[in-house]
Design an enzyme around this catalytic site. Structure first.
Site, PDB file in Angstrom:
ATOM      1  CE  LYS A 295      11.171  44.559   9.022  1.00 39.09           C
ATOM      2  NZ  LYS A 295      12.551  44.007   8.982  1.00 39.09           N
TER       3      LYS A 295
ATOM      4  CB  THR B   8       7.866  39.534  24.232  1.00 37.19           C
ATOM      5  OG1 THR B   8       7.595  38.140  24.013  1.00 37.19           O
ATOM      6  CG2 THR B   8       6.767  40.124  25.100  1.00 37.19           C
TER       7      THR B   8
ATOM      8  CB  ALA C 208       9.670  44.006  18.372  1.00 44.61           C
ATOM      9  N   GLY C 209       6.900  43.048  19.660  1.00 46.42           N
ATOM     10  CA  GLY C 209       5.493  42.670  19.484  1.00 46.42           C
ATOM     11  C   GLY C 209       4.552  43.590  20.246  1.00 46.42           C
TER      12      GLY C 209
ATOM     13  CD  GLU D  75       2.679  33.290  14.495  1.00 50.45           C
ATOM     14  OE1 GLU D  75       1.605  32.877  14.093  1.00 50.45           O
ATOM     15  OE2 GLU D  75       3.766  33.044  13.935  1.00 50.45           O
TER      16      GLU D  75
ATOM     17  CB  CYS E 286       9.953  31.229  19.319  1.00 48.30           C
ATOM     18  SG  CYS E 286       9.193  30.141  18.101  1.00 48.30           S
TER      19      CYS E 286
ATOM     20  CD  GLU F 168      12.859  34.441  23.348  1.00 45.98           C
ATOM     21  OE1 GLU F 168      12.721  35.635  23.062  1.00 45.98           O
ATOM     22  OE2 GLU F 168      12.318  33.521  22.711  1.00 45.98           O
TER      23      GLU F 168
HETATM   24  P1  NAD Z   1      12.870  41.298  16.693  1.00 48.47           P
HETATM   25  O1  NAD Z   1      11.604  41.531  17.428  1.00 48.47           O
HETATM   26  O2  NAD Z   1      14.031  42.145  16.997  1.00 48.47           O
HETATM   27  O3  NAD Z   1      12.627  41.464  15.118  1.00 48.47           O
HETATM   28  C1  NAD Z   1      11.666  40.699  14.412  1.00 48.47           C
HETATM   29  C2  NAD Z   1      11.272  41.436  13.151  1.00 48.47           C
HETATM   30  O4  NAD Z   1      10.549  42.618  13.508  1.00 48.47           O
HETATM   31  C3  NAD Z   1      12.441  41.924  12.310  1.00 48.47           C
HETATM   32  O5  NAD Z   1      12.071  41.854  10.956  1.00 48.47           O
HETATM   33  C4  NAD Z   1      12.621  43.376  12.778  1.00 48.47           C
HETATM   34  O6  NAD Z   1      13.265  44.170  11.824  1.00 48.47           O
HETATM   35  C5  NAD Z   1      11.175  43.793  13.008  1.00 48.47           C
HETATM   36  N1  NAD Z   1      10.960  44.800  14.047  1.00 48.47           N
HETATM   37  C6  NAD Z   1      11.656  45.002  15.185  1.00 48.47           C
HETATM   38  N2  NAD Z   1      11.077  45.976  15.915  1.00 48.47           N
HETATM   39  C7  NAD Z   1       9.987  46.397  15.231  1.00 48.47           C
HETATM   40  C8  NAD Z   1       8.972  47.377  15.460  1.00 48.47           C
HETATM   41  N3  NAD Z   1       8.961  48.126  16.559  1.00 48.47           N
HETATM   42  N4  NAD Z   1       7.988  47.539  14.529  1.00 48.47           N
HETATM   43  C9  NAD Z   1       7.965  46.762  13.423  1.00 48.47           C
HETATM   44  N5  NAD Z   1       8.904  45.825  13.142  1.00 48.47           N
HETATM   45  C10 NAD Z   1       9.899  45.641  14.032  1.00 48.47           C
HETATM   46  O7  NAD Z   1      13.187  39.753  16.881  1.00 48.47           O
HETATM   47  P2  NAD Z   1      14.421  38.923  16.321  1.00 48.47           P
HETATM   48  O8  NAD Z   1      15.581  39.123  17.220  1.00 48.47           O
HETATM   49  O9  NAD Z   1      14.589  39.157  14.872  1.00 48.47           O
HETATM   50  O10 NAD Z   1      13.854  37.435  16.488  1.00 48.47           O
HETATM   51  C11 NAD Z   1      13.949  36.711  17.658  1.00 48.47           C
HETATM   52  C12 NAD Z   1      12.656  36.777  18.443  1.00 48.47           C
HETATM   53  O11 NAD Z   1      11.578  36.268  17.652  1.00 48.47           O
HETATM   54  C13 NAD Z   1      12.705  35.913  19.682  1.00 48.47           C
HETATM   55  O12 NAD Z   1      12.117  36.603  20.758  1.00 48.47           O
HETATM   56  C14 NAD Z   1      11.853  34.703  19.298  1.00 48.47           C
HETATM   57  O13 NAD Z   1      11.296  34.021  20.384  1.00 48.47           O
HETATM   58  C15 NAD Z   1      10.820  35.319  18.418  1.00 48.47           C
HETATM   59  N6  NAD Z   1      10.215  34.316  17.545  1.00 48.47           N
HETATM   60  C16 NAD Z   1       8.921  33.919  17.785  1.00 48.47           C
HETATM   61  C17 NAD Z   1       8.338  32.938  16.988  1.00 48.47           C
HETATM   62  C18 NAD Z   1       6.916  32.462  17.220  1.00 48.47           C
HETATM   63  O14 NAD Z   1       6.375  31.790  16.361  1.00 48.47           O
HETATM   64  N7  NAD Z   1       6.325  32.771  18.349  1.00 48.47           N
HETATM   65  C19 NAD Z   1       9.074  32.364  15.948  1.00 48.47           C
HETATM   66  C20 NAD Z   1      10.396  32.790  15.748  1.00 48.47           C
HETATM   67  C21 NAD Z   1      10.949  33.767  16.543  1.00 48.47           C
END
Ligand code: NAD
Length: 475
Positions: free
Chosen positions: A175, A229, A231-232, A249, A283, A382
């Site tokens: 996805k 973080t 969403a994670g 991640e 990130c 962040e």
């Molecule tokens: P996000 O958490 O909003 O979304 C990331 C992905 O998760 C998207 O595909 C989104 O549709 C999906 N998603 C969102 N909420 C969800 C949920 N509750 N359940 C399942 N899927 C869900 O993040 P973003 O704005 O797209 O990306 C930026 C973030 O990603 C920043 O915080 C960045 O630091 C982090 N990031 C981390 C790494 C790493 O390797 N640690 C790499 C790149 C980006």
């Protein structure tokens, strides 16, 4: 693939059951450039079904054969690298010079590397049990992987999941973020071109709800999540309930530590790549710059001079060093942080507004704050945009304390003419990766998240393998 939004399931482009769509906006022009399906639970279940159907045959191919597919994919990708880099830039605003790396050269290297790894990885080993017998230890695929990817470097981040998962013998439901979905379809064409069997990789588009369906589907055996973080935490909590293996991640707020003997010419050359790559939307960006107090004036000059003359503009222009932010929402978020810095008493040294020469597009000027204290939101949270904070320190211990004064622990960097001293500081930093003197990150080494930056985060093969031991009486 024709123009109406589709999903990639079982090797084909199929219509979705969901009638909901997400509009795709070019962040540099603010024009709509397409739309994708916001997939529902039935769409996800169909993709999971295809991945489950493909699993028995795929897991029984030899690792060498699976590796050969990845090597072939790297070759086909190499031939379309310019298309891929440009496609992603149009959708997420990454400047094209960076997109050629993060959405082409790096993912190609990741597929190639895993192709090579298939021949050397210890898939099965024999272990002495210590009681006179031996056991077989086997590494077996976890099953169907749900791969959830953000938009900021979509092809590197997808490759970090797809390459090890496929090599392990897993099949995948991928996805992508809605903002960067079309590049996932371009990769799906390449997978078909190299003959990866139908159903081994499936693409379901959509936003958070689609991601939640992927995480919750009982046919998903392992979740590999990269994103924020917040969403994670939600993803890891759901997986915890189901006892489903998860790697997450997540975000970061990394520090660049300039020791008193930092080589400022080296720092200047690597400043944008280290501290504000992808317009600060990476990130591991080192957005907190920690400077030995006596050097502050000199280093601030270097920062202002380097960032002040960097080109902000059209992401498709090879001269641009900063592009627009990915969306209007992301720009509003960054502007909110700029305001919070001002409200909390930090001093603005550079930027803070929208570039006057770019009235259209989600641009924000590269922004630098000083007089920032660890209590301020711009020190702790962040931002994910072009915002740097400069903080002085008094001695090496103080620098390490400030670097570690964060709920995150993802990246980091140290600048010093004395490499041993720089490595000593790096060893004391509570973070998953430290780059010395502007070294570039390699995709072949792990990127672990300490603290709120991740759970078991590692783009390695082990994350997709179960371990089985077989022991019996001496034969
Ligand atoms: P996000 O958490 O909003 O979304 C990331 C992905 O998760 C998207 O595909 C989104 O549709 C999906 N998603 C969102 N909420 C969800 C949920 N509750 N359940 C399942 N899927 C869900 O993040 P973003 O704005 O797209 O990306 C930026 C973030 O990603 C920043 O915080 C960045 O630091 C982090 N990031 C981390 C790494 C790493 O390797 N640690 C790499 C790149 C980006």
């Amino acid at each position: 693939m024709n123009d109406s939004p589709k999903l990639f399931i079982g090797g084909e482009y199929v219509s979705a059951s969901s009638a909901e769509i997400v509009r795709l906006i070019n962040p540099a022009t603010e024009e709509q450039i397409g739309s994708v399906v916001d997939s529902n639970a039935a769409d996800v279940a169909r993709a999971v079904g295809a991945a489950r159907d493909a699993l028995p045959e795929w897991r029984n191919t030899t690792p060498e054969r699976r590796g050969a597919y990845l090597t072939a994919l790297a070759g086909v990708f190499d031939g379309r690298r310019d298309d891929m880099a440009a496609l992603v830039s149009r959708h997420n605003g990454t400047v094209i010079s960076r997109s050629r790396q993060s959405n082409a050269a790096r993912p190609i290297d990741i597929y190639r590397y895993h192709g090579e790894l298939s021949r050397s990885f210890p898939w099965e080993s024999v272990v002495d049990t210590g009681s006179g017998s031996s056991a077989i230890v086997r590494r077996e695929p976890m099953g169907v992987v749900g791969a959830i990817v953000p938009w900021n470097a979509p092809q590197t981040l997808a490759a970090q999941k797809l390459a090890p998962a496929l090599l392990a013998g897993c099949t995948v439901v991928w996805k992508p973020s809605p903002e960067t979905s079309m590049d996932a379809f371009l990769l799906s064409e390449m997978l078909n071109e190299v003959g990866v069997p139908p159903g081994v990789v499936n693409v379901v588009t959509g936003g958070r709800g689609t991601g939640q369906h992927v995480v919750g589907d009982p046919g998903i055996d392992k979740v590999s999540f990269t994103g924020s973080t917040a969403a994670g935490r939600a993803v890891a909590a759901s997986c915890g309930q189901m006892l489903k293996p998860v790697t997450a991640e997540l975000g970061g707020k990394s520090a660049a530590v300039l020791l008193d003997d930092a080589p400022l010419d080296v720092f200047a050359r690597s400043l944008i790549g280290t501290c504000l790559p992808n317009t600060g939307q990476v990130c591991y960006s080192c957005t907190r710059i920690l400077i030995y107090r006596n050097n502050v004036e000199e280093v601030v000059d270097v920062v202002l001079e380097t960032i002040g003359r960097a080109a902000v503009g059209d992401p498709m222009d090879p001269r641009s060093e900063f592009g627009p932010l990915v969306s209007a929402a992301q720009r509003a978020r960054v502007e909110g942080y700029i305001q919070s810095g001002l409200d909390e008493g930090a001093r603005l040294l550079l930027g803070g507004g929208r570039p006057a020469h770019l009235p259209v597009g989600f641009y924000v000027e590269p922004t630098v704050f000083i007089d920032v204290t660890p209590e301020m939101r711009i020190f702790r949270e962040e931002v994910f945009g072009p915002l740097l904070v400069i903080v002085p320190y008094d001695n090496d211990d103080d620098a390490v304390r400030l670097a570690n004064d964060s709920s995150y622990g993802l990246g980091g960097s140290v600048f010093s003419r004395d490499l041993d001293r720089a490595k000593d500081i790096a060893r004391r930093m509570e973070t998953g990766s430290v780059l010395i003197n502007g070294e570039q990150r390699s995709e072949r080494i792990p990127l672990y998240g300490y603290k709120d930056s991740g759970v078991g985060g590692d783009a390695s093969l082990a994350a997709y393998l179960n371990i089985k031991s077989i022991s019996g009486p001496r034969g």
